[in-house]
Design a protein around this motif. Structure first.
Motif, short mmCIF file in Angstrom:
data_model
loop_
_atom_site.label_atom_id
_atom_site.label_comp_id
_atom_site.label_asym_id
_atom_site.label_seq_id
_atom_site.Cartn_x
_atom_site.Cartn_y
_atom_site.Cartn_z
N LEU A 184 -5.60 2.23 -1.34
CA LEU A 184 -6.11 2.14 0.10
C LEU A 184 -6.92 0.68 0.33
O LEU A 184 -6.91 0.42 1.32
CB LEU A 184 -7.33 3.41 -0.23
N GLY A 185 -7.54 0.41 -0.81
CA GLY A 185 -8.03 -1.10 -0.75
C GLY A 185 -7.02 -1.93 -0.28
O GLY A 185 -7.40 -2.93 0.81
N SER B 163 0.70 -1.15 -0.03
CA SER B 163 0.01 -0.13 -0.03
C SER B 163 0.85 1.12 0.11
O SER B 163 0.68 2.09 -0.65
CB SER B 163 -1.04 -0.02 0.94
N ILE C 165 -5.23 10.76 -2.37
CA ILE C 165 -6.69 11.13 -2.93
C ILE C 165 -7.12 12.51 -2.65
O ILE C 165 -7.53 13.09 -3.68
CB ILE C 165 -7.77 9.99 -2.49
N ILE D 257 -6.15 8.95 -9.09
CA ILE D 257 -7.00 8.87 -8.00
C ILE D 257 -7.60 7.15 -7.96
O ILE D 257 -7.50 6.76 -6.79
CB ILE D 257 -8.23 9.74 -8.00
N PRO D 258 -7.95 6.66 -8.89
CA PRO D 258 -8.22 5.06 -8.82
C PRO D 258 -7.03 4.60 -8.23
O PRO D 258 -7.26 3.49 -7.89
CB PRO D 258 -8.71 4.99 -10.18
N ALA E 227 -4.92 5.08 -6.21
CA ALA E 227 -4.76 5.44 -4.86
C ALA E 227 -5.93 4.86 -4.22
O ALA E 227 -5.64 4.37 -3.21
CB ALA E 227 -4.73 6.85 -4.49
N VAL E 228 -6.94 4.67 -4.77
CA VAL E 228 -8.15 4.02 -4.17
C VAL E 228 -7.65 2.46 -4.15
O VAL E 228 -8.03 1.87 -3.15
CB VAL E 228 -9.36 4.10 -4.95
N LEU E 229 -7.09 1.94 -5.21
CA LEU E 229 -6.55 0.58 -5.13
C LEU E 229 -5.66 0.51 -4.12
O LEU E 229 -5.42 -0.82 -3.14
CB LEU E 229 -6.04 0.30 -6.37
N ASN F 1 -2.29 6.83 1.13
CA ASN F 1 -3.30 6.87 0.06
C ASN F 1 -4.45 7.90 0.20
O ASN F 1 -5.05 8.39 -0.89
CB ASN F 1 -3.90 5.49 -0.32
N LEU F 2 -4.63 8.21 1.12
CA LEU F 2 -5.86 9.01 1.43
C LEU F 2 -5.29 10.32 1.31
O LEU F 2 -6.12 11.42 0.67
CB LEU F 2 -6.39 8.91 3.09
N ARG G 212 -2.78 3.20 4.56
CA ARG G 212 -4.11 3.89 4.26
C ARG G 212 -3.96 5.61 4.30
O ARG G 212 -4.61 6.18 3.58
CB ARG G 212 -5.14 3.46 5.35
#
Length: 73
Positions: A40-41, A6, A59, A33-34, A36-38, A55-56, A52
């Protein structure tokens, strides 16, 4: 292991987000952004919070740049 992955995804996203702050490159945030969402996941599977949080941050930077540029610039 998930936290390290991450953080790696977040670091790549942050470098790209800083690059996308240049004029006329704001469109790149639609891809950052996607990513970073990955990240975050992936970070959700870890017990640590640093991946986390990174990545936040990515975003938030990407969304802020999109707001400032009107979604395109």
């Amino acid at each position: 292991m998930f936290n390290l992955l991450s953080i790696a995804i977040g670091a790549v996203g942050l470098v790209l987000a800083l690059f996308a702050f240049l004029p006329l490159l704001g469109w790149a945030n639609w891809f950052i952004i996607p990513l970073a969402v990955l990240g975050l996941g992936v970070g959700l599977f870890s017990s640590q919070k640093s991946g986390r949080a990174l990545n936040l941050l990515v975003i938030a930077v990407g969304v802020l740049r999109l707001i400032l540029g009107g979604g395109i610039f």
